[in-house]
Enzyme design. Structure first.
Site, PDB file in Angstrom:
ATOM      1  N   GLY A  13     -13.801  40.929  17.162  1.00  0.00           N
ATOM      2  CA  GLY A  13     -15.176  40.469  17.326  1.00  0.00           C
ATOM      3  C   GLY A  13     -16.176  41.606  17.465  1.00  0.00           C
ATOM      4  N   TYR A 147     -20.349  30.571  31.921  1.00  0.00           N
ATOM      5  CA  TYR A 147     -20.609  31.746  31.062  1.00  0.00           C
ATOM      6  C   TYR A 147     -21.998  32.330  31.340  1.00  0.00           C
ATOM      7  CZ  TYR A 147     -20.827  34.325  26.563  1.00  0.00           C
ATOM      8  OH  TYR A 147     -20.943  35.285  25.579  1.00  0.00           O
TER       9      TYR A 147
HETATM   10  N1  CAA Z   1     -28.392  20.367  24.303  1.00  0.00           N
HETATM   11  C1  CAA Z   1     -28.503  19.073  24.716  1.00  0.00           C
HETATM   12  N2  CAA Z   1     -27.504  18.181  24.604  1.00  0.00           N
HETATM   13  C2  CAA Z   1     -26.352  18.604  24.051  1.00  0.00           C
HETATM   14  C3  CAA Z   1     -26.178  19.925  23.609  1.00  0.00           C
HETATM   15  C4  CAA Z   1     -27.256  20.819  23.752  1.00  0.00           C
HETATM   16  N3  CAA Z   1     -27.172  22.094  23.354  1.00  0.00           N
HETATM   17  N4  CAA Z   1     -24.920  20.056  23.133  1.00  0.00           N
HETATM   18  C5  CAA Z   1     -24.325  18.852  23.252  1.00  0.00           C
HETATM   19  N5  CAA Z   1     -25.208  17.987  23.794  1.00  0.00           N
HETATM   20  C6  CAA Z   1     -25.003  16.570  24.090  1.00  0.00           C
HETATM   21  C7  CAA Z   1     -24.373  15.839  22.924  1.00  0.00           C
HETATM   22  O1  CAA Z   1     -25.345  15.399  22.022  1.00  0.00           O
HETATM   23  C8  CAA Z   1     -23.697  14.671  23.622  1.00  0.00           C
HETATM   24  O2  CAA Z   1     -24.671  13.709  23.978  1.00  0.00           O
HETATM   25  P1  CAA Z   1     -24.332  12.137  23.872  1.00  0.00           P
HETATM   26  O3  CAA Z   1     -23.225  11.901  24.843  1.00  0.00           O
HETATM   27  O4  CAA Z   1     -25.627  11.477  24.264  1.00  0.00           O
HETATM   28  O5  CAA Z   1     -23.951  11.915  22.454  1.00  0.00           O
HETATM   29  C9  CAA Z   1     -23.234  15.347  24.891  1.00  0.00           C
HETATM   30  O6  CAA Z   1     -24.063  16.467  25.127  1.00  0.00           O
HETATM   31  C10 CAA Z   1     -21.834  15.923  24.698  1.00  0.00           C
HETATM   32  O7  CAA Z   1     -21.093  15.242  25.517  1.00  0.00           O
HETATM   33  P2  CAA Z   1     -19.520  15.210  25.311  1.00  0.00           P
HETATM   34  O8  CAA Z   1     -18.973  14.461  26.437  1.00  0.00           O
HETATM   35  O9  CAA Z   1     -19.171  14.798  23.925  1.00  0.00           O
HETATM   36  O10 CAA Z   1     -19.191  16.741  25.446  1.00  0.00           O
HETATM   37  P3  CAA Z   1     -17.813  17.419  25.326  1.00  0.00           P
HETATM   38  O11 CAA Z   1     -17.100  17.322  26.618  1.00  0.00           O
HETATM   39  O12 CAA Z   1     -17.084  16.947  24.103  1.00  0.00           O
HETATM   40  O13 CAA Z   1     -18.261  18.936  25.120  1.00  0.00           O
HETATM   41  C11 CAA Z   1     -19.346  20.750  24.051  1.00  0.00           C
HETATM   42  C12 CAA Z   1     -18.793  19.344  23.895  1.00  0.00           C
HETATM   43  C13 CAA Z   1     -18.355  21.678  24.742  1.00  0.00           C
HETATM   44  C14 CAA Z   1     -20.641  20.726  24.824  1.00  0.00           C
HETATM   45  C15 CAA Z   1     -19.572  21.237  22.598  1.00  0.00           C
HETATM   46  O14 CAA Z   1     -20.645  20.478  22.063  1.00  0.00           O
HETATM   47  C16 CAA Z   1     -19.926  22.687  22.494  1.00  0.00           C
HETATM   48  O15 CAA Z   1     -19.042  23.537  22.417  1.00  0.00           O
HETATM   49  N6  CAA Z   1     -21.213  23.032  22.432  1.00  0.00           N
HETATM   50  C17 CAA Z   1     -21.644  24.390  22.217  1.00  0.00           C
HETATM   51  C18 CAA Z   1     -21.970  25.117  23.487  1.00  0.00           C
HETATM   52  C19 CAA Z   1     -22.445  26.483  23.111  1.00  0.00           C
HETATM   53  O16 CAA Z   1     -23.499  26.662  22.523  1.00  0.00           O
HETATM   54  N7  CAA Z   1     -21.674  27.515  23.419  1.00  0.00           N
HETATM   55  C20 CAA Z   1     -21.982  28.837  23.027  1.00  0.00           C
HETATM   56  C21 CAA Z   1     -20.749  29.487  22.487  1.00  0.00           C
HETATM   57  S1  CAA Z   1     -21.061  31.034  21.665  1.00  0.00           S
HETATM   58  C22 CAA Z   1     -21.249  32.140  22.894  1.00  0.00           C
HETATM   59  O17 CAA Z   1     -21.129  31.850  24.050  1.00  0.00           O
HETATM   60  C23 CAA Z   1     -21.575  33.537  22.476  1.00  0.00           C
HETATM   61  C24 CAA Z   1     -22.858  33.966  23.020  1.00  0.00           C
HETATM   62  O18 CAA Z   1     -22.909  34.734  23.962  1.00  0.00           O
HETATM   63  C25 CAA Z   1     -24.102  33.537  22.349  1.00  0.00           C
END
Ligand code: CAA
Length: 240
Positions: A13, A147
């Protein structure tokens, strides 16, 4: 001037790009990794950069590993605390294990990496510490209470270290990458990733090399008066 540099999480990475860039800048680099032996071997075969395996969350393992690197290569003058993990979950679903794992690697791991090297830097009156934080430590992120807490904490570490190290010729700075095209970001569900890219004015993910160039500059002798600062490299996604 070529110096000895340690890069944690340095075989994959963003860390991989940092290791290569420091080597290209004339430094002797040691890269640590935690688990992926195959990738580390391929990295060494490709770059000639030596790798060392230890868990940055473990103080004793870090101190022993650092002693081994210094016995092999000489005193470490540049340390890049890059190793990091995600265990994303909405807060109501986040488990204590997910919290503790991320705190252990991303926050305590920085202490464990810099602390054993710090006394030598103080004695020799030179040091460069660069911590890889994140845009999400600056702005917070849905599903990243753990995080974001560590990455914000990393900024507190460098601002404090900067004040302690300045009189000893040591600088400590942070780089806050935005969303970079690495396995970590590719692990985000595709739909979510697309919505993130739509929020980046540059219209694209960053490249690991774009972060590595920031680090190489902060690690250089020329950057001696830059201390306690944060470079944000995020394609204009967030300003702090
Ligand atoms: N803002 C607002 N709402 C959000 C959202 C966001 N960014 N992301 C997800 N949601 C909402 C979804 O729309 C969903 O809503 P509904 O229930 O109304 O449909 C809800 O949150 C998700 O609920 P779930 O129960 O389905 O969630 P889950 O337990 O399956 O988890 C998750 C899913 C882990 C949040 C997944 O969506 C995910 O991985 N999201 C990305 C998070 C992210 O951006 N991480 C950054 C990684 S990269 C990094 O960290 C490197 C860096 O330094 C930049």
């Amino acid at each position: 001037m070529g110096r000895v540099a340690l890069v944690t999480g340095g075989s994959r990475g963003i860390g991989e790009a940092i290791s290569k860039a420091l080597k290209d800048a004339g430094h002797t680099v040691a890269a640590t990794y935690a688990g992926n032996d195959e990738k580390a071997a391929a990295f060494t075969a490709e770059t000639g950069i030596k790798t060392y395996k230890w868990n940055v969350a473990d103080y004793d393992a870090s101190a022993a590993g650092i002693a081994e690197v210094e016995a092999d290569l000489g005193p470490i003058e540049i340390v890049i605390a890059n190793a990091g993990i995600t265990r994303d979950a909405p807060f109501h679903k986040m488990t204590p294990e997910q919290w503790n794992e991320v705190i252990g690697t991303n926050l305590t791991g920085v202490f464990n990496t810099v602390h054993p090297i710090w006394p030598g830097m103080r004695e020799r009156k030179f040091g460069r510490v660069v911590v890889i934080s994140s845009i999400n430590g600056q702005k917070g992120q849905f599903a990243q209470v753990n995080y974001a807490a560590t990455k914000a904490g990393d900024l507190g570490i460098v601002k404090s270290l900067a004040q302690e190290g300045a009189r000893a010729g040591i600088t400590a700075n942070a780089v806050c990458p935005g969303y970079i095209a690495t396995e970590m970001v590719m692990a985000v569900p595709e739909k979510v990733r697309e919505s993130i890219i739509a929020q980046i004015p540059a219209g694209r993910l960053g490249e690991p090399e774009e972060i590595a160039r920031c680090v190489t500059f902060l690690a250089s002798d020329d950057a001696g008066f830059i201390n306690g600062s944060t470079i944000s490299a995020n394609g204009a996604q967030f300003f702090s």
